[in-house]
Every structure is written in structure tokens, then in C-alpha cells.
Design a protein around this motif. Structure first.
Motif, mmCIF file in Angstrom:
data_model
loop_
_atom_site.group_PDB
_atom_site.id
_atom_site.type_symbol
_atom_site.label_atom_id
_atom_site.label_comp_id
_atom_site.label_asym_id
_atom_site.label_seq_id
_atom_site.Cartn_x
_atom_site.Cartn_y
_atom_site.Cartn_z
ATOM 1 N N THR A 1 -2.132 41.749 1.559
ATOM 2 C CA THR A 1 -1.842 41.931 0.134
ATOM 3 C C THR A 1 -0.490 41.284 -0.166
ATOM 4 O OG1 THR A 1 -3.026 44.011 0.125
ATOM 5 C CG2 THR A 1 -1.528 43.620 -1.720
ATOM 6 N N ASP B 1 2.536 40.560 -2.915
ATOM 7 C CA ASP B 1 3.176 40.911 -4.175
ATOM 8 C C ASP B 1 4.150 39.818 -4.558
ATOM 9 O OD1 ASP B 1 2.410 43.678 -5.140
ATOM 10 O OD2 ASP B 1 2.775 44.038 -2.988
ATOM 11 N N ALA C 1 6.804 38.656 -7.510
ATOM 12 C CA ALA C 1 7.494 39.018 -8.746
ATOM 13 C C ALA C 1 8.078 37.751 -9.356
ATOM 14 C CB ALA C 1 8.588 40.036 -8.460
ATOM 15 N N LYS D 1 -2.125 33.690 -9.090
ATOM 16 C CA LYS D 1 -3.206 34.348 -8.332
ATOM 17 C C LYS D 1 -4.122 33.310 -7.697
ATOM 18 C CE LYS D 1 -3.300 38.857 -10.415
ATOM 19 N NZ LYS D 1 -3.968 39.862 -11.179
ATOM 20 N N ARG E 1 -0.908 40.410 -6.199
ATOM 21 C CA ARG E 1 -0.453 41.214 -7.337
ATOM 22 C C ARG E 1 0.779 40.536 -7.921
ATOM 23 N NH1 ARG E 1 -1.070 47.010 -4.355
ATOM 24 N NH2 ARG E 1 0.803 46.240 -3.339
ATOM 25 N N GLU F 1 3.965 40.685 -10.626
ATOM 26 C CA GLU F 1 4.794 41.544 -11.466
ATOM 27 C C GLU F 1 5.727 40.637 -12.267
ATOM 28 O OE1 GLU F 1 6.987 44.719 -9.247
ATOM 29 O OE2 GLU F 1 8.594 44.038 -10.580
#
Ligand code: ADP
Length: 385
Positions: A48, A50, A52, A71, A84, A86
Motif C-alpha cells: 500500500t 501513501d 501526499a 494513482k 492512496r 492525500e
């Protein structure tokens, strides 16, 4: 036998960063990694990721696109299970740093095209009166040049018409990073229009000095990047604005659009006087609405008469003492108007249409001396300027 059940190890943050280099800011059109827009990258052992990001402004209209681009690109890295994203917003200080970076290290406002050694060719597109197809010609030339791979910008300075955004299918409004304007891009053409600053298309009385300031702002404050060609759609009737352009970008060349019917002496006299006054070069004449292919037999019907463009070119040659060529004769084509109405320039929608072919050949001719081919030194890095 290959074991399909083997799980690929989670990627390293470096691999994710390498994928992020492929993501461009949709407005600035440079990799987000170069723009210091990546705040952090974290990879969990299960794959996964992440990411930002820093947006330049909170209301960034393209944040969804940016998120989905991140993505897509990161999702292609082997071992990534989920991405993910942010979003955060740059601080004023970070924006200032970015702005300085975009200006190539320059903090002050200046017009990049007016600097000696600028490799951008600037064309001011002018006409004697409205409705001759000046904006249509500008937009199609810009789209044709961009389709060839050139970096192209358009300044719509036609205060009466400002039809360029519609003709290019631009609906977005510019955004601002500090005092830099990020202009929308359509069909590879970066476009700024006076119409984007007049709320609700209200008619605005633009007086000379106001227009001069608006033009100056468009030229100096819009982030243009490294353009090969800048086209400026001037208001009809070559007046104050042409003089402003000459003052702001002395190297701008004038491109005259006319119809066969227009009183040649009138157009030529005005454009010629301006060019003489400002010592600008007239690069050539485009004759628009030259003929209509007969819908029945295909023969040319010369609706607006014949020879007007050549007469204008000859008159300008005499007036300025420099050779002014007739660059092409664009026929009447309903699809050219339709393309203008639905934001899909004819040169892209149907490059083989006779009107498109003429416009593409003019675009080729005007860009044949573009940067890179001139043999000028390209060794100056923007940061060193
Ligand atoms: P200007 O910028 O000189 O005011 P426009 O480019 O807005 O002129 O053109 C005026 C109208 O004529 C527009 O509706 C445009 O689509 C149409 N038009 C321009 N050139 C042609 C052409 N060659 N064939 C058909 N329609 C044209």
C-alpha cells in the motif's frame, strides 16, 4: 512452471518517486517532482502506497486529475497493491519558491519574449475590421503548430470578440500561484484571454492604458514555459493595441488577415503605417474566405471577389519596402465555423479539408524558422539567466 501466486515484493520509495516523475502538473505541465509538489511517500510492507501532495492553491480545479494521474502511474509500479493520495496546500513561502523557480530564478516581473536572445517567435495577428476570420486563423494556426510538436501559446487580446477560448474548447479559468497566472491548456495550446477576466462576459470598455496593462500582465505574469511560438489575436483595426504590442515585444511580427473583398488600400495603409511607425516586420498576409467550393460541382465560387489578399500583400510591400508575401488563401468551409463553435479546430478535426490544408501549410511556413532550427545557442540554462 512459473508460479503465478508468488507475490512481488513491495516497491521501494525510490521506485514510487520515479513513477511520480511521470506525473505532470496539468497546468504547469512539468513533473510534480520538479515542482516540489510531492510532500511525502510511504510504502507499507503489503504494497500500500501513501502519497501526499502539495497543491499550489487549495481550490486547484485540476486536483481530481492530479490524483488520478498519481494513482495510475504509481499503480503501475510492480508490487503496488493500492495507492492512496492525500492533498495538502503549499504555504505562501513554498509558493514563492515555486514562482521563483518557474520564472527561471528571476523574481521580478519581466516579459520573457522581449529579452534579447529570446527564441520564441511572436506573431501579432491583425485585421482591418472584425469578422474576417482573424480569430479562426489564429486558433487553427496555433493548433496546427502544437500538433507538429511545437510549444505554442495564444494571447487573446481581441477585446470585442475574445472568441479564442471557445474556439479552442477552453472552459477552465486561469488559476493563480502568488502573482503568477497559470493559463489553461487545450489541444496543446496554452491560452489566456481578456474574456477570462470579465465576469459573465460583460462588455467592458477597455481604454488604451488599461489594455496596455492587461497585455503586459498576460505577457509577464502568465507562466508560459519555454514557448516556440506565441500568437496574439489583436482587436480589429490595428490601433492602440498594435502599438502596445510593439512596445512590449519589439520583435513581434505582424500577420495580416483579410478577405478578398476588404478595401485593400484601407487594410494595407493602416497595417503598413503601424509597421513603419513601430519598425515591426509584416510576416505576410492570409486571405480568408477566398472561395466557396460549389456544393454541386465543387468548382470555386468567389463569393467575395478575387485577388484581395495579393493586392494587400503588394500594397504592404510597397508601403514598407520589405517583401510581404501572400501566405495562403483559405476557402470558406462550414466545418471551419463548426469547429470554432465546438472547440475542435478544423486542422485537427479534418486535416485533409482544403481549408485545413492551407492553414497547416501556413503554420509550417511560419514555424519553419522556429527555435532549434535557427542554430542559436541553447546553452543558456534558464536558471543561469
Ligand atoms: P474575427 O476574429 O476576424 O472577428 P472570426 O474568426 O471570429 O473573425 O470569424 C467570424 C465568423 O466567421 C466565425 O463564425 C467563424 O467561424 C467564421 N469563419 C471564419 N473563417 C471562415 C471560413 N474560412 N469558412 C467558414 N466560416 C469561417
Amino acid at each position: 512452471m512459473p508460479d503465478n501466486t508468488t507475490t512481488v515484493a513491495a516497491p521501494t520509495p525510490e521506485q514510487v518517486r520515479a513513477a511520480l516523475e511521470q506525473v505532470q502538473d496539468p497546468e504547469i505541465r512539468r513533473p510534480i517532482t520538479e515542482l516540489d509538489m510531492v510532500k511525502s511517500v510511504a510504502v507499507a510492507p503489503d504494497g500500500t502506497v501513501d502519497v501526499a501532495l502539495y497543491l499550489t492553491v487549495a481550490a486547484c480545479p485540476l486536483k481530481d486529475r492530479l490524483t488520478s494521474d498519481v494513482k495510475t502511474h504509481v499503480g503501475q509500479v510492480p508490487g503496488v497493491r493500492e495507492v492512496r493520495v492525500e492533498l495538502d496546500v503549499m504555504s505562501a513561502e513554498q509558493r514563492q519558491t515555486l514562482q521563483t523557480k518557474l520564472r527561471g530564478g528571476r523574481t521580478e516581473r519581466e516579459i520573457p519574449f522581449a529579452k534579447p536572445g529570446s527564441l520564441t517567435r511572436v506573431f501579432a495577428v491583425a485585421s482591418g475590421k472584425g469578422g474576417v476570420g482573424k480569430s479562426s486563423v489564429t486558433v487553427n494556426l496555433a493548433a496546427a503548430m502544437a500538433a507538429k510538436g511545437l510549444k505554442v501559446g495564444v494571447v487573446d487580446a481581441d477585446i470585442y470578440g475574445h472568441s479564442v477560448p471557445r474556439m479552442l474548447g477552453v472552459t477552465e479559468r486561469p488559476t493563480q500561484v502568488q502573482d503568477m497566472i497559470m493559463a489553461p491548456v487545450a489541444h496543446g495550446v496554452r491560452v489566456i484571454s481578456i474574456g477570462m477576466f470579465t465576469p459573465g462576459n460583460e462588455p467592458v470598455v477597455w481604454r488604451g492604458p488599461m489594455l496596455h496593462r492587461a497585455l503586459q500582465q498576460f505577457l509577464a505574469d502568465v507562466y508560459w514555459g519555454d514557448l516556440d511560438v506565441l500568437l496574439m489575436d489583436l482587436p480589429p483595426g490595428t490601433g492602440d493595441v498594435a502599438i502596445s504590442v510593439a512596445q512590449l515585444v519589439p520583435s513581434a511580427e505582424i500577420l495580416v488577415v483579410t478577405t478578398p473583398q476588404q478595401a485593400a488600400s484601407e487594410v494595407a495603409e493602416r497595417a503598413g503605417t503601424i509597421a513603419l511607425q513601430t519598425r515591426q516586420r509584416i510576416v505576410g498576409v492570409v486571405e480568408n474566405m477566398s472561395w466557396l467550393p460549389c456544393p454541386h460541382c465543387g468548382e470555386r465560387v468567389e463569393v467575395f471577389g478575387e485577388g484581395g489578399g495579393q493586392t494587400v500583400a503588394d500594397a504592404l510591400t510597397r508601403a514598407t519596402g520589405a517583401q510581404v508575401p501572400l501566405l495562403g488563401q483559405v476557402p470558406i468551409d462550414m466545418r471551419l465555423r463548426e469547429g470554432g463553435d465546438n472547440g475542435e479546430p478544423l486542422v485537427l478535426a479534418d486535416a485533409d479539408a482544403p481549408a485545413a490544408a492551407v492553414l497547416i501549410s501556413i503554420a509550417d511556413r511560419l514555424s519553419s524558422r522556429a527555435r532549434g532550427l535557427v542554430g542559436m545557442s541553447l546553452s543558456v540554462s534558464p536558471a543561469a539567466r
